[in-house]
Design an enzyme around this catalytic site. Structure first.
Site, PDB file in Angstrom:
ATOM      1  N   HIS A   1      -2.401  -2.789   8.581  1.00  0.00           N
ATOM      2  CA  HIS A   1      -3.510  -3.118   7.680  1.00  0.00           C
ATOM      3  C   HIS A   1      -4.195  -1.826   7.255  1.00  0.00           C
ATOM      4  CE1 HIS A   1      -7.092  -5.063   6.075  1.00  0.00           C
ATOM      5  NE2 HIS A   1      -7.819  -4.308   6.868  1.00  0.00           N
TER       6      HIS A   1
ATOM      7  N   HIS B   1       0.771  -1.245   0.000  1.00  0.00           N
ATOM      8  CA  HIS B   1       0.000   0.000   0.000  1.00  0.00           C
ATOM      9  C   HIS B   1       0.803   1.298   0.000  1.00  0.00           C
ATOM     10  CE1 HIS B   1      -3.605  -2.361   0.501  1.00  0.00           C
ATOM     11  NE2 HIS B   1      -3.110  -2.929   1.589  1.00  0.00           N
TER      12      HIS B   1
ATOM     13  N   LYS C   1      -4.839  -9.624  -7.779  1.00  0.00           N
ATOM     14  CA  LYS C   1      -5.601  -9.062  -6.666  1.00  0.00           C
ATOM     15  C   LYS C   1      -6.709  -8.188  -7.255  1.00  0.00           C
ATOM     16  CE  LYS C   1      -5.028  -6.648  -2.280  1.00  0.00           C
ATOM     17  NZ  LYS C   1      -4.112  -5.915  -1.409  1.00  0.00           N
ATOM     18  N   ASP C   2      -7.937  -8.335  -6.749  1.00  0.00           N
ATOM     19  CA  ASP C   2      -9.090  -7.623  -7.310  1.00  0.00           C
ATOM     20  C   ASP C   2      -9.016  -6.113  -7.134  1.00  0.00           C
ATOM     21  OD1 ASP C   2     -10.301  -9.959  -8.160  1.00  0.00           O
ATOM     22  OD2 ASP C   2     -11.497 -10.186  -6.339  1.00  0.00           O
TER      23      ASP C   2
END
Length: 154
Positions: A149, A42, A65-66
């Site tokens: 995350h 990210h 990855k979607d």
């Protein structure tokens, strides 16, 4: 006897297929901490095109990855988000923190292809984000809490 064996093999293949389907596309590599994986997935201080940027992520799982969001910030800037007040995460844990304000980010959404030929459309925006933070693990930077995350874009 043969039909029983065939049924057993079919059941075994079904169970194996279900087990493989449960491996998440964003599963953390064993040699990375959660914070290092967040940085890999990210963090992108200098924006790059989604198709090339996502190749660097998809190579870990060998799947497309979607959806992925890139924050155009340094790790140190995202780590300061961990100093904001705790809020509830999507999973109901209370270790999430909202960024101080809107940040530059790019969202990459899968449009077509199979690994390694994944194709993405990109959307650039300025928006606040919410990140989950935990105490650092061995190998992480020495902040009191580190982002582990990206929970959501607000």
């Amino acid at each position: 006897m043969a039909p029983a064996r065939a049924g057993c093999c079919a059941l075994l293949l079904l169970l194996l297929g279900l087990w493989v389907a449960e491996i998440p596309v964003s599963a953390k590599p064993k040699d990375m901490t959660s914070s290092q994986w967040l940085k890999t997935q990210h963090m992108q201080p200098s924006p790059q095109a989604c198709n090339s940027a996502m190749n660097n992520i998809n190579k870990y799982t060998e799947q497309c990855k979607d959806l992925n969001t890139f924050l155009h910030e340094l790790f140190s800037s995202v780590a300061t988000t961990c100093q904001t007040p705790n809020i509830a995460c999507k999973n109901s844990r209370k270790n999430c923190h909202q960024s101080h304000g809107p940040m530059s980010l790019t969202m990459c959404e899968l449009t077509s292809g199979k690994y390694p030929n994944c194709r993405y459309k990109e959307k650039h925006l300025n928006a606040p984000y919410i990140a989950a933070c935990d105490p650092p693990q061995q190998g992480d930077p020495g902040y009191p809490l580190v982002p582990v995350h990206l929970d959501k874009v607000v």
